[in-house]
Design a protein around this motif. Structure first.
Motif, PDB file in Angstrom:
ATOM      1  N   MET B 286      51.212  33.256  35.271  1.00 56.19           N
ATOM      2  CA  MET B 286      52.319  34.183  35.106  1.00 56.19           C
ATOM      3  C   MET B 286      53.078  33.919  33.793  1.00 56.19           C
ATOM      4  N   ALA B 287      53.068  32.659  33.341  1.00 50.87           N
ATOM      5  CA  ALA B 287      53.793  32.317  32.109  1.00 50.87           C
ATOM      6  C   ALA B 287      52.936  32.502  30.867  1.00 50.87           C
ATOM      7  N   SER B 288      51.644  32.792  31.056  1.00 51.86           N
ATOM      8  CA  SER B 288      50.723  32.794  29.910  1.00 51.86           C
ATOM      9  C   SER B 288      51.024  33.869  28.860  1.00 51.86           C
ATOM     10  N   PRO B 289      51.547  35.049  29.207  1.00 57.44           N
ATOM     11  CA  PRO B 289      51.743  36.033  28.139  1.00 57.44           C
ATOM     12  C   PRO B 289      53.085  35.915  27.390  1.00 57.44           C
ATOM     13  N   LEU B 290      53.843  34.863  27.656  1.00 56.80           N
ATOM     14  CA  LEU B 290      55.191  34.805  27.084  1.00 56.80           C
ATOM     15  C   LEU B 290      55.206  34.750  25.558  1.00 56.80           C
ATOM     16  N   LEU B 291      54.163  34.192  24.970  1.00 59.19           N
ATOM     17  CA  LEU B 291      54.113  34.120  23.510  1.00 59.19           C
ATOM     18  C   LEU B 291      53.331  35.283  22.909  1.00 59.19           C
ATOM     19  N   HIS B 292      52.833  36.148  23.768  1.00 59.76           N
ATOM     20  CA  HIS B 292      52.036  37.273  23.279  1.00 59.76           C
ATOM     21  C   HIS B 292      52.937  38.286  22.564  1.00 59.76           C
ATOM     22  N   PRO B 293      52.468  38.845  21.446  1.00 66.54           N
ATOM     23  CA  PRO B 293      53.310  39.803  20.717  1.00 66.54           C
ATOM     24  C   PRO B 293      53.735  41.005  21.565  1.00 66.54           C
ATOM     25  N   ALA B 294      52.864  41.420  22.509  1.00 69.47           N
ATOM     26  CA  ALA B 294      53.206  42.566  23.353  1.00 69.47           C
ATOM     27  C   ALA B 294      54.449  42.275  24.199  1.00 69.47           C
ATOM     28  N   PHE B 295      54.600  41.025  24.557  1.00 76.36           N
ATOM     29  CA  PHE B 295      55.743  40.627  25.374  1.00 76.36           C
ATOM     30  C   PHE B 295      57.039  40.789  24.576  1.00 76.36           C
ATOM     31  N   ALA B 296      56.980  40.396  23.308  1.00 75.25           N
ATOM     32  CA  ALA B 296      58.162  40.538  22.453  1.00 75.25           C
ATOM     33  C   ALA B 296      58.419  41.997  22.107  1.00 75.25           C
ATOM     34  N   GLU B 297      57.333  42.758  21.908  1.00 72.02           N
ATOM     35  CA  GLU B 297      57.488  44.169  21.547  1.00 72.02           C
ATOM     36  C   GLU B 297      58.216  44.936  22.643  1.00 72.02           C
ATOM     37  N   THR B 298      57.852  44.646  23.877  1.00 69.35           N
ATOM     38  CA  THR B 298      58.474  45.351  25.005  1.00 69.35           C
ATOM     39  C   THR B 298      59.781  44.696  25.458  1.00 69.35           C
ATOM     40  N   LYS B 299      60.214  43.675  24.714  1.00 72.73           N
ATOM     41  CA  LYS B 299      61.435  42.924  25.048  1.00 72.73           C
ATOM     42  C   LYS B 299      61.380  42.364  26.466  1.00 72.73           C
ATOM     43  N   GLY B 300      60.192  41.986  26.827  1.00 74.34           N
ATOM     44  CA  GLY B 300      60.028  41.353  28.130  1.00 74.34           C
ATOM     45  C   GLY B 300      59.995  42.309  29.300  1.00 74.34           C
ATOM     46  N   ASN B 301      59.917  43.619  29.049  1.00 68.34           N
ATOM     47  CA  ASN B 301      59.799  44.609  30.138  1.00 68.34           C
ATOM     48  C   ASN B 301      58.344  45.063  30.179  1.00 68.34           C
ATOM     49  N   MET B 302      57.597  44.538  31.096  1.00 70.36           N
ATOM     50  CA  MET B 302      56.162  44.718  30.990  1.00 70.36           C
ATOM     51  C   MET B 302      55.481  44.504  32.338  1.00 70.36           C
ATOM     52  N   LYS B 417      46.578  57.514  34.771  1.00 70.50           N
ATOM     53  CA  LYS B 417      47.325  57.905  33.560  1.00 70.50           C
ATOM     54  C   LYS B 417      48.147  56.730  33.006  1.00 70.50           C
ATOM     55  N   MET B 418      47.499  55.646  32.942  1.00 69.77           N
ATOM     56  CA  MET B 418      48.194  54.451  32.453  1.00 69.77           C
ATOM     57  C   MET B 418      47.357  53.806  31.360  1.00 69.77           C
ATOM     58  N   LYS B 419      48.055  53.357  30.344  1.00 66.50           N
ATOM     59  CA  LYS B 419      47.350  52.773  29.215  1.00 66.50           C
ATOM     60  C   LYS B 419      47.277  51.252  29.407  1.00 66.50           C
ATOM     61  N   LEU B 420      46.054  50.762  29.371  1.00 68.72           N
ATOM     62  CA  LEU B 420      45.882  49.310  29.446  1.00 68.72           C
ATOM     63  C   LEU B 420      45.691  48.770  28.033  1.00 68.72           C
ATOM     64  N   VAL B 421      46.400  47.695  27.722  1.00 71.67           N
ATOM     65  CA  VAL B 421      46.288  47.070  26.393  1.00 71.67           C
ATOM     66  C   VAL B 421      45.610  45.719  26.569  1.00 71.67           C
ATOM     67  N   PRO B 422      44.345  45.608  26.159  1.00 68.74           N
ATOM     68  CA  PRO B 422      43.682  44.293  26.278  1.00 68.74           C
ATOM     69  C   PRO B 422      44.334  43.291  25.335  1.00 68.74           C
ATOM     70  N   GLY B 423      44.678  42.167  25.873  1.00 70.40           N
ATOM     71  CA  GLY B 423      45.361  41.164  25.058  1.00 70.40           C
ATOM     72  C   GLY B 423      44.568  39.877  24.983  1.00 70.40           C
ATOM     73  N   HIS B 424      44.475  39.364  23.792  1.00 60.72           N
ATOM     74  CA  HIS B 424      43.815  38.061  23.628  1.00 60.72           C
ATOM     75  C   HIS B 424      44.836  36.972  23.955  1.00 60.72           C
ATOM     76  N   PRO B 425      44.461  35.994  24.736  1.00 63.59           N
ATOM     77  CA  PRO B 425      45.443  34.983  25.150  1.00 63.59           C
ATOM     78  C   PRO B 425      46.109  34.252  23.989  1.00 63.59           C
ATOM     79  N   PHE B 426      45.359  34.096  22.882  1.00 61.63           N
ATOM     80  CA  PHE B 426      45.908  33.309  21.777  1.00 61.63           C
ATOM     81  C   PHE B 426      46.640  34.166  20.754  1.00 61.63           C
ATOM     82  N   ASP B 427      46.808  35.446  21.015  1.00 66.48           N
ATOM     83  CA  ASP B 427      47.555  36.295  20.081  1.00 66.48           C
ATOM     84  C   ASP B 427      48.984  35.782  19.951  1.00 66.48           C
TER      85      ASP B 427
END
Lengths: 218, 458
Positions: B286-302, B417-427
């Motif tokens: 659950m904590a793994s995406p915290l450093l992902h850019p998508a997490f910051a882009e959405t301001k943690g609403n994800m 009707k939902m967009k999935l964004v594949p994320g690399h863990p080390f992004d």
């Protein structure tokens, strides 16, 4: 946004271990052991030093006892030596204080006028020393003062005043400065009653001279 | 249940002796006062005190660098080091190795060494380390067989965060009452149980209430929740929990006490690293995406989907705080998907990855039966976030899926009707030289464990 909100740590604080190779539970007994050994060594050194000092003190005590008689004798001898040195010093003072008045007295005969007949030459005793202060140590050989002043009295008969004046003028010369100073006083000048029996009229006189200071010093 | 929670919360505020000694009071996302423990006991680093400039600051830095630091740690050991900075990872405040145990990976235990430097987060090493010589104990009698584990040199950071996969663990989003009930039950009642067993209120379906036990089990002597983030032992299990951003609910993790003890002693004292954190794999995930850019882009609403070999999870975040955790029911993980494709298309095991990535073969007919319930649950999760938290989650982060992500994205777009964004863990993380990112999906849990234990602030 903090990951602390996601950190569900199941490890208790008390279970956390340190990765440092230095561990208190190992180091504490080692340090305590070394401290005990150090204290023991220190105590042993102190005890040894105490024993050595005690033995040394005992030796010194015995030595002092053994040497106390010789020491007392040495002290008494030192006292005697000191006393004799003082006596010697006093004698030196007296030697230095001796007045050489033989020559002036011999010279006195040469300058004596014809009309003068000496009846008495006397040295007045020095004034008495003041009484010693309480507790003041009095040396048996030393005078109370280092300076002594005496008076020289010349008494005689003459026919008139002039020969006496001439005698006094002669005594003022440098040849008599060891005997008298220029400080003088005509003590008396009167008609001599004892001399009138022979039919001649004579005058008796007394002149008092202050002698130079006599110093008891090196 | 809300009333019960209020009672519990009030009890915290009145009887909270730990506030003054073990934590600081901070307002939670929903305005309630919660207690967070102090930082994990890391020594203070050489921070420049105020009013020192120029030569003073230089002298101060030199002093800090050259000064031999002797510190008495909580474990009553002395730490001796030079300055407040790490030895191997220079200029780093955080140097944490995350490692996942008993993941079923044949290459070894996935491990990631995460370091924070002035220019951001770095992964110094990522790979598979030889697992400990021994299995996770399944009963108290097995605990005397305690192996001693040592990590390879490139993973020898001062501290390690262990994420464990245990069949006897429990990780869920649950109410205070449900957590207290589980705490009051003994070890015998708690093994192994489905992950949703203690989350009776999570379902969006109206009939979910009917599924709740009409007569809740009596709560035992334990009537108060422990402080957030502080592990407690109760009835042979080790519990740790934190309040969710949603009022009344908590994230709760538990593990049998003997397994926690076994894991805590795995890395020996006096060698790098030692365990600073034991987490469940789900918690770390659950904590793994915290450093992902998508997490910051959405301001943690994800909304995020984690695909693992044996399960699929949904996680919802609001303002960076967790609000949803759910295992996809009735669906197994990535291995099950591969098996389904293999059976449906008659493809050999070795060729399945190629089929998933090859444009000439369309595996969607084979994927659909597998993906349909997943996408349905994804839609439900989205509806839950929209209904409960007014979150408009038009897209979701897809993590942990090594192959076939494009098909997932396409079918999600078509189906819900939902967009999935594949994320690399080390992004979003700088990789050191020699770090292989091709198997990053296998390091997701290890990375999450390191991130959570490092208490990252994004």
């Amino acid at each position: 946004m903090k990951s602390a909100s996601f950190h569900l740590n199941l490890l208790k604080d008390t279970e956390r271990l340190s990765s440092s190779p230095v561990r208190l539970r190992v180091m504490l007994p080692v340090v305590a052991l070394f401290a005990c050994i150090g204290m023991g060594l220190w105590w042993a050194i102190l005890f040894t030093q105490l024993l050595m000092v005690r033995a040394e003190a005992q030796d010194i005590d015995e030595d002092v006892k053994a040497k106390s008689k010789a020491h007392a004798e040495a002290i008494s001898r030192q006292d005697r030596v000191r006393e004799m040195r003082q006596q010697l010093e006093q004698l030196t003072y007296y030697r230095n204080g001796v007045r050489a008045i033989g020559k002036p007295l011999a010279k006195l005969a040469e300058i004596m006028p014809l009309k003068v007949q000496l009846t008495d030459l006397s040295f007045a005793p020095p004034p008495l020393d003041p009484p010693p202060k309480p507790g003041q140590k009095i040396s048996p050989f030393a005078p109370m003062t280092n300076v002594e002043t005496q008076r020289f009295v010349i008494a005689g008969r003459t026919t008139k005043e002039t020969p006496v004046v001439a005698l006094m003028e002669s005594l003022d010369s440098a040849e008599f400065e060891r005997l008298i100073t220029r400080e003088k006083r005509v003590k008396s000048f009167r008609q001599d009653a004892t001399a009138e029996k022979g039919g001649r009229r004579l005058l008796a006189f007394e002149v008092e001279y202050t002698m130079p200071e006599r110093r008891f010093a090196k | 249940m809300d009333a019960d929670y209020t009672t519990v919360a009030r009890h915290f505020q009145v009887n909270a002796p730990w506030k003054s000694i073990s934590g600081t009071e901070v307002p939670s996302a929903h305005g309630q006062t919660v207690v967070r423990p102090r930082s994990n006991g890391r020594p203070p680093t050489g921070k420049l005190p105020p009013r020192l400039t120029g030569l003073h600051s230089l002298a101060w830095k030199l002093l800090i660098d050259l000064m031999v630091k002797i510190q008495l740690t909580r474990s009553k050991t002395i730490e001796i080091g030079f300055g407040g900075k790490g030895k191997s990872a220079s200029n780093s405040k955080v140097d944490m190795t995350g490692v996942e145990l008993f993941s079923g990976e044949s290459r070894g235990a996935p491990a990631v060494r995460l370091v924070h430097k002035k220019d951001g987060w770095h992964i110094l090493a990522a790979g598979f380390v030889p697992p400990p010589n021994g299995d996770l104990p399944q009963r108290w009698e097995d605990t005397p067989h305690q192996p001693v584990w040592e990590l390879p040199r490139n993973f020898q950071s001062p501290s390690a965060a262990i994420a464990v996969n245990s069949g006897m663990s429990s990780f869920s989003q649950a109410s205070a009452e449900a957590i207290l009930r589980e705490m009051s039950q003994g070890l015998g009642d708690s093994r192994p149980k489905p992950h949703t067993a203690i989350s009776p209120r999570l379902s969006l379906k109206p009939q979910a209430k009917a599924e709740e036990p009409q007569k809740p089990a009596p709560i035992g002597r334990k009537s108060t929740l422990p402080p957030p983030g502080t592990p407690v032992s109760e009835n042979g299990r080790r519990f740790s929990m934190r309040p969710l951003a949603e009022e009344g609910f908590h994230l709760a993790a538990s593990l049998p006490e003997f397994q926690a003890l076994w894991l805590g002693r795995l890395l020996p004292e006096g060698r790098r690293p030692t365990a600073a954190s034991i987490q469940l794999a789900e918690s770390a995930l659950m904590a793994s995406p915290l450093l992902h850019p998508a997490f910051a882009e959405t301001k943690g609403n994800m909304l995020a989907i984690f695909v693992r070999r044996d399960a699929i999870y949904f996680a919802g975040y609001r303002k960076g705080e967790p609000v949803l955790w759910r295992r996809c029911p009735g669906v197994k993980g990535y291995d099950a998907m591969r098996n389904a494709i293999g059976k449906a298309l008659g493809v050999e095991e070795e060729l399945i990855n190629d089929v998933l990535e090859d444009a000439l073969v369309d595996p969607r007919p084979a994927l659909e039966p597998f993906l349909h319930p997943v996408l349905h649950q994804l839609d439900l999760a989205r509806a839950y976030l929209a209904g409960k938290h007014s979150m408009d989650t038009g897209k979701a982060l897809l993590m942990g899926l090594p192959y076939g992500a494009s098909h997932w994205c396409h079918m999600a777009e078509e189906s819900v009707k939902m967009k999935l964004v594949p994320g690399h863990p080390f992004d979003g993380i700088t990789l050191a030289k020699g770090v292989d990112a091709s198997l990053a999906h296998l390091h997701l849990v290890a990375l999450g464990a390191a991130i959570a234990a490092a208490e990252v602030e994004t």
